[in-house]
Every structure is written in C-alpha cells, then in structure tokens.
Design an enzyme around this catalytic site. Sequence first.
Site, PDB file in Angstrom:
ATOM      1  N   SER A 218      37.081  64.851  98.806  1.00 38.64           N
ATOM      2  CA  SER A 218      35.536  64.825  99.511  1.00 38.64           C
ATOM      3  C   SER A 218      34.421  65.587  98.311  1.00 38.64           C
ATOM      4  O   SER A 218      34.911  66.251  97.596  1.00 38.64           O
ATOM      5  CB  SER A 218      35.489  65.764 100.556  1.00 38.64           C
ATOM      6  OG  SER A 218      36.183  65.294 101.772  1.00 38.64           O
ATOM      7  N   LYS A 242      38.172  72.917 112.072  1.00 44.02           N
ATOM      8  CA  LYS A 242      36.720  72.533 112.162  1.00 44.02           C
ATOM      9  C   LYS A 242      36.517  71.280 112.786  1.00 44.02           C
ATOM     10  O   LYS A 242      35.680  71.048 113.440  1.00 44.02           O
ATOM     11  CB  LYS A 242      36.086  72.797 110.544  1.00 44.02           C
ATOM     12  CG  LYS A 242      34.738  72.757 110.592  1.00 44.02           C
ATOM     13  CD  LYS A 242      34.177  72.951 109.211  1.00 44.02           C
ATOM     14  CE  LYS A 242      32.639  73.305 109.079  1.00 44.02           C
ATOM     15  NZ  LYS A 242      32.060  73.736 108.033  1.00 44.02           N
ATOM     16  N   ASP A 243      37.222  70.292 112.381  1.00 45.65           N
ATOM     17  CA  ASP A 243      37.242  69.041 112.942  1.00 45.65           C
ATOM     18  C   ASP A 243      37.432  68.975 114.383  1.00 45.65           C
ATOM     19  O   ASP A 243      36.726  68.220 115.124  1.00 45.65           O
ATOM     20  CB  ASP A 243      38.119  67.961 112.233  1.00 45.65           C
ATOM     21  CG  ASP A 243      37.687  67.274 110.992  1.00 45.65           C
ATOM     22  OD1 ASP A 243      36.419  67.806 110.501  1.00 45.65           O
ATOM     23  OD2 ASP A 243      38.537  66.962 110.205  1.00 45.65           O
ATOM     24  N   GLU A 286      20.489  45.918 120.697  1.00 44.78           N
ATOM     25  CA  GLU A 286      20.910  47.320 121.176  1.00 44.78           C
ATOM     26  C   GLU A 286      20.246  48.077 120.113  1.00 44.78           C
ATOM     27  O   GLU A 286      19.839  47.570 118.888  1.00 44.78           O
ATOM     28  CB  GLU A 286      22.342  47.273 120.927  1.00 44.78           C
ATOM     29  CG  GLU A 286      23.241  46.545 122.036  1.00 44.78           C
ATOM     30  CD  GLU A 286      23.017  47.183 123.363  1.00 44.78           C
ATOM     31  OE1 GLU A 286      22.114  47.014 123.937  1.00 44.78           O
ATOM     32  OE2 GLU A 286      24.055  48.095 123.994  1.00 44.78           O
TER      33      GLU A 286
END
Lengths: 416, 185
Positions: A218, A242-243, A286
Amino acid sequence: MNNQENKQTGITGWIDKRLPVFTFINHNLRDYPTPKNLNYFWNFGSLAGITLVIMIVTGILLAMQYTANTDIAFDSVERIMRDVNNGWLLRYIHMNGASMFFIIVYIHIFRGLYYGSYKYPREILWMLGVVILLLMMATAFMGYVLPWGQMSFWGATVITNLFSAFPVIGDYIVTFLWGGFSVDNPTLSRFFVLHYLLPFAIVGVVALHLVALHQFGSNNPTGLDVKSSGDTIPFHPYYTVKDYFGLGVFLIIYAALVFFAPNFLGHPDNYIPANPLQTPAHIVPEWYFLPFYAILRAVPDKLTGVLLMFAAVLVLFLLPWLDKHKVRSATFRPFYKQFYWLFFINAIVLGWVGAMPAEGVYVLIARIASVYYFSFFLIIMPLLSRFEKVGELPSSISAAVLSKKFDKDTNESYAK
Amino acid sequence: MKELNTNTKNKPTPVDEEKRDFLFITTAGLAIAGGGAFAWSMIDTMNPSKDVLALSTTEVDLSPLEEGQSLTVMWRGKPIFIRHRSESEISSADNVSVDDLPHKETDESRVKNPKWLVVVGVCSHLGCVPLGQKVGDTKGEYGGWFCPCHGSHYDTSGRIRKGPAPLNLEIPPYEFVSDDIIRIG
C-alpha cells in the site's frame, strides 16, 4: 513458493506443501508488511471488496426470483417485494448496495488522488481500478433497467442513444445494442445476462488489482516508500482489526439506509411500469452518474457532449502521466492540495447541477465546472508537475509518524 | 526527547488479559449472531414464497366421477389420483393380510370414504408418475397402478405390492367439504 516458510505440520502442512493456500493467506493477510501510518481512508479498499461480495450474493438470490421478460419483469420485482420471504430486505440491500458501492469507490478514488497512489510504481494498479470503475458503471446501469419501471426504460433509452451520436455507424450500434428498433424484450434479456456476468468480470479484475497492490504494498499518507521494517507492521492483527472496525461503522450506515430510507436515493417514477409512449417529466440518472451526466448536458453539441462524458472517466487512465510530480502525497504539496480540494468541491457541484433542470444558470454552472474538471487533469496537473516547489520531506515513514507525535510535546521536530 | 522515546519502548503497558478476552468474545459473538441472522434471512428467501404457499389447497368436485372412473388433479405441482372405486376394488383392497404387505397399512386407514381413494400420484421409488389413471393404461398385477420407470405395482388402495418402491402411495391431507367436494391441502 519458499519451502522454509512452510512450517505448518499435520493436515494443514500436508495440504500447504501441495497447494500453498495457507502460505498464501499468511503472506497476504497475516504477515503482509503494511505501512504503519495508514489512516481510515485506507479502509475503503476492503470495504469495496466486501460490498462486491454482498452485491453478488444478494444478486444471485434475486436472480432466482426475477424474470427478465418485459411482460412480467415489473410484476416479478413486486412479487419479490411482497411475496418472497424477506424479499423486500433482499432487494433493498441490493438496490442501496449499488449506491454504497459507488460511495466507497469514489472515496477510494479520491483517496488515491490525494495521496498520489497512482504514481510510480503503482500505475497499473491504478489503471486496473479505472477498469473496475467502468465495469461497475456498466453493471449498475444495466441493473437499473431490470425492474422495468419508467426510469428503467427511459434511462435505458437515453443511455443507449448516446451511441447514436457517432456519425455513420451510430444508428447501427444503437440497433445492435437494442436487438431491435427500440428498447424492448431483447434489450431487457441481454441486459439481465450481462448484469449477471459483469460482476464476475469485476471479481477477476479485483484479483489483478490485489496482485498489483501486493507487488509494492500500500501507499501511505506520507507517500514515502517503505525504507525499513521499522516502517511497517504486520497486516494481522493491526489492519484486520482496523478494517473490522471500519466495516462495523459502514454496516451501521448501510443498514440505516436499508431499513429507514430504502428509497431515499431512488426515484418514485421507477415504481410506475415502463411505458414506451410516455417519458417522465423529469428524467435523471442515479446519483452516482450525475457528475458525468452534467458534463454531457453542459455541451451544446451532441457528439462532443458524449465524447466529453466518456473522456471524463477515461482521462483517469492517463493520470500517472499527467501528474509527474515526484512527491506523491498532497500533504507535502501546498498548491496541488488546494487545487485538489477545489476539484473535490467541483465534482460535487457537477453532481448537483446534474440533478437540476438543464436550463438557465444551471447550464452556466455546469459549463464552468466541466471546464475545471478537465483543466485540473490536463492543465493544472502537468504544470504543477513542472513548477510546484515542495519543502523538505520527512526522512522516512517512522520519522514522519514520530515527529507528529512529539511535535506537540516538545515543539521540536523529530524528523529533521 | 530521547528519554521519552526509550521509556515507551522499554516499558510496554501490561496487557489486561481478562479485558482482552471479554472484548474478543463479545466482538466475535456479536459478529456471529449478526452474520447468522443476516445469512438466515437471505437463505430464507429461497423457501416457498407466499404466492407459492397460497396455491397449496385445491378443491375438487367429485360428482361427475362415475364408479370405476379416475380423475387426476394438480396439487402443489404434483398429480393427485382420485379413484371412484367399485365394490370389487374395495373388497380386493380389504381382503389382504396386512402382514404380507411391504408397507403395512390397512385400506381403512387410507380412506375417509371407502368409495373414494385419494393418493399422491408419485411413485415412492424415484418420483415417476405411475400408469393406471387413463382407460387403456396398464394397472399392474394388482389392479391399481403400475410405475413404468422401474416396475412397481400398486394395488387398488395405492399400496406397494411388488417392485422396488419402498412405500405406499402417499395420502395427501384432505377433507370432505360436502358429500361431493373435497379440499386437498
């Protein structure tokens, strides 16, 4: 794979030696070294993945009840709402799931845009993400057609007619897309098949997206490369927790929408069965298509409008080459940061005018916003790449984290 | 400044194991309960829906049926065999020693009115529809029904007499609404 990592014994060890699934999981979800300074904006990747799974599961269950035939499609959806056990819940989860998916993915994209996640060496990672966005847009559009209400029908008519803008071949393309001379049963039935198929294509591209991600790991809020093991922590338990926490918060918001305002983001007109003889008075897509719709309407020429609308998405592919500034994170780029937030506000303005009638001052606003949209990518980014000066960067992720922590106590930067 | 740094490194805060266990168990417990409730409500959508359940009764007028004639009606997507039995068919069903049957049931226990036999026309072997309803159909060695798939013979009470089927033809739930009308289901 490395044999030395295969330390498991017993049945898992036996399997792992032959099919290294456990090594794989260990590598990518457990020991996987992840920058230690990720903020909550890094939750949105896993949230998008989970939402994709929710959409596929609810979609498969809905497909068991739905009938893709113009005579009964609308009624079959109403049957899901009234007769199928928890059918209302199933449909509302899927319907609002589309909106949640786009919110998450848009935040995910804006995160990447702010922290320069598209820059070297993550260009392909970013481009795969844009492919996912395009597939999502196609899937969402075709899914919206399936209930065969007024908005479904006229949305399908308007969007497929975009292709008629192309000279000479335009009409042939549209007839081909329809499988006839208007949006009708052949159109509905192919849209259903593709709406079922494309999510699995998305799963495939997501897998590639992850492979590309794990190649370099990441990015992080400082945009600095990982320089030592001191800059990282193992994915598990730090980021699984954390996720997991972020997922809980997300599901609360999602559930609130599903249970308390399931039709908040939809249009009441779609509860009127499709009528090829009567267009609804006010037709809008939308919400997640509104910024692009605004760009389409801002242009007085049909073909140019259509091309600019497609270009608005496709320009994202070029991002790694438009912004060649060597600093990734906007945190350290005083000018980019301001243009970025202006771009963010501009995108919301585009979405807002997209929902307004295409007349008077709204057209003017849409034009100004469209110009800024493209200027940001095509003019501002390349210019900033050349001329933007930045101060001294922290020497490492650890140094940046620690300096933030101790600045408050000592008024002295640890980083330098 | 340096001191502060080493302090935090050398003296990690002690772990409160009990608190961790509590947090772990409550978190996992809630996730399992929530996930389970969600999973069940989703799986439940595959169970028969209200419009399917609404089709689960059928009324049949028996008055046009002459003695010896049969009628097949649909109930829950399956054939229901209704036979207006003659005296000889009733007596042949009655005069059987129950002990000799593979599936031991008296004829009496299988009918509400001996004149009318109502059974689900699905062979208990592997689900084929036995022959014997139409004129000219083979009715098997016992005058009832014969399943052409794997050769099961049923008698005039719909009981299995010969062949691979393990059980008698099933009796659906039904009642006489009036003398001539039954409601199945």
